[in-house]
Write a protein that holds these residues in place. Structure first.
Motif, PDB file in Angstrom:
ATOM      1  N   ILE A  17      -5.837  -5.124   4.197  1.00 50.29           N
ATOM      2  CA  ILE A  17      -4.853  -6.155   4.538  1.00 50.29           C
ATOM      3  C   ILE A  17      -3.743  -6.186   3.491  1.00 50.29           C
ATOM      4  N   GLY A  18      -4.115  -6.035   2.214  1.00 50.05           N
ATOM      5  CA  GLY A  18      -3.114  -5.986   1.154  1.00 50.05           C
ATOM      6  C   GLY A  18      -2.168  -4.814   1.309  1.00 50.05           C
ATOM      7  N   ALA A  19      -2.690  -3.664   1.710  1.00 48.24           N
ATOM      8  CA  ALA A  19      -1.845  -2.482   1.918  1.00 48.24           C
ATOM      9  C   ALA A  19      -0.874  -2.700   3.072  1.00 48.24           C
ATOM     10  N   ILE A  20      -1.342  -3.306   4.146  1.00 51.68           N
ATOM     11  CA  ILE A  20      -0.478  -3.592   5.292  1.00 51.68           C
ATOM     12  C   ILE A  20       0.608  -4.586   4.891  1.00 51.68           C
ATOM     13  N   VAL A  21       0.225  -5.630   4.168  1.00 55.11           N
ATOM     14  CA  VAL A  21       1.194  -6.642   3.732  1.00 55.11           C
ATOM     15  C   VAL A  21       2.201  -6.031   2.763  1.00 55.11           C
ATOM     16  N   PHE A  31       9.089   5.877   0.161  1.00 54.57           N
ATOM     17  CA  PHE A  31       7.972   6.829   0.171  1.00 54.57           C
ATOM     18  C   PHE A  31       6.660   6.132  -0.207  1.00 54.57           C
ATOM     19  N   ILE A  32       6.692   5.337  -1.272  1.00 51.22           N
ATOM     20  CA  ILE A  32       5.484   4.618  -1.708  1.00 51.22           C
ATOM     21  C   ILE A  32       5.042   3.623  -0.633  1.00 51.22           C
ATOM     22  N   GLY A  33       6.003   2.874  -0.062  1.00 51.16           N
ATOM     23  CA  GLY A  33       5.660   1.919   0.987  1.00 51.16           C
ATOM     24  C   GLY A  33       5.038   2.595   2.197  1.00 51.16           C
ATOM     25  N   ASN A  34       5.547   3.761   2.554  1.00 47.32           N
ATOM     26  CA  ASN A  34       5.019   4.499   3.700  1.00 47.32           C
ATOM     27  C   ASN A  34       3.607   5.011   3.425  1.00 47.32           C
ATOM     28  N   SER A  81       0.460   3.721   5.526  1.00 44.98           N
ATOM     29  CA  SER A  81      -0.358   4.710   6.242  1.00 44.98           C
ATOM     30  C   SER A  81      -1.817   4.607   5.843  1.00 44.98           C
ATOM     31  N   TRP A  82      -2.065   4.494   4.535  1.00 45.57           N
ATOM     32  CA  TRP A  82      -3.445   4.343   4.069  1.00 45.57           C
ATOM     33  C   TRP A  82      -4.070   3.080   4.663  1.00 45.57           C
ATOM     34  N   GLY A  83      -3.295   1.992   4.692  1.00 44.72           N
ATOM     35  CA  GLY A  83      -3.813   0.744   5.255  1.00 44.72           C
ATOM     36  C   GLY A  83      -4.185   0.879   6.720  1.00 44.72           C
ATOM     37  N   SER A 128      -8.266   1.160  10.622  1.00 44.00           N
ATOM     38  CA  SER A 128      -8.861   1.577  11.898  1.00 44.00           C
ATOM     39  C   SER A 128     -10.350   1.869  11.727  1.00 44.00           C
ATOM     40  N   LYS A 129     -10.740   2.339  10.547  1.00 45.17           N
ATOM     41  CA  LYS A 129     -12.168   2.572  10.278  1.00 45.17           C
ATOM     42  C   LYS A 129     -12.904   1.264  10.013  1.00 45.17           C
TER      43      LYS A 129
END
Length: 113
Positions: free
Chosen positions: A6-10, A46-49, A53-55, A60-61
């Motif tokens: 959730i932190g990565a998505i935010v 680039f970092i945000g993407n 993507s990792w989030g 999904s897993k």
């Protein structure tokens, strides 16, 4: 793990909502300035993407529901763009903007069910 996802998505949503505000605040709408902006902010993009993507991959897993993650990203994006527009671009918020944010929040809650 859920909080990291959730932190990565935010974080990704905040980065991608910050970019157009910075562009509108610091650069003129010309091709030359658009190219300069994209070159200057390529590392942040680039970092945000990568984080976003990792989030989504881990989300999904973990959750098995990427629709909920997309709704979360959209909701955060809408709120942050609105707040940053008010702060940096001195735009006034309308009743319709508030209603839209409320509907996005309700939609994100329903996507989580």
């Amino acid at each position: 793990m859920k909080f990291f996802v959730i932190g990565a998505i935010v974080f990704g949503a905040i980065v991608f909502s910050l970019l157009p505000i910075l562009s509108a605040h610091f650069f003129q709408p010309t091709l030359k300035d658009s190219i300069k902006f994209n070159v200057y902010f390529l590392p942040l993009s680039f970092i945000g993407n990568i984080v976003l993507s990792w989030g989504f991959i881990q989300g999904s897993k973990t959750f098995g529901n990427t629709v909920m993650l997309g709704g979360l990203q959209t909701g955060v994006y809408a709120v942050v763009v609105t707040v940053l527009s008010i702060l940096f671009l001195q735009q006034k918020i309308s009743v319709y903007s508030i209603m839209g944010l409320v509907l996005i929040a309700i939609g994100t809650i329903f996507l989580n069910k």
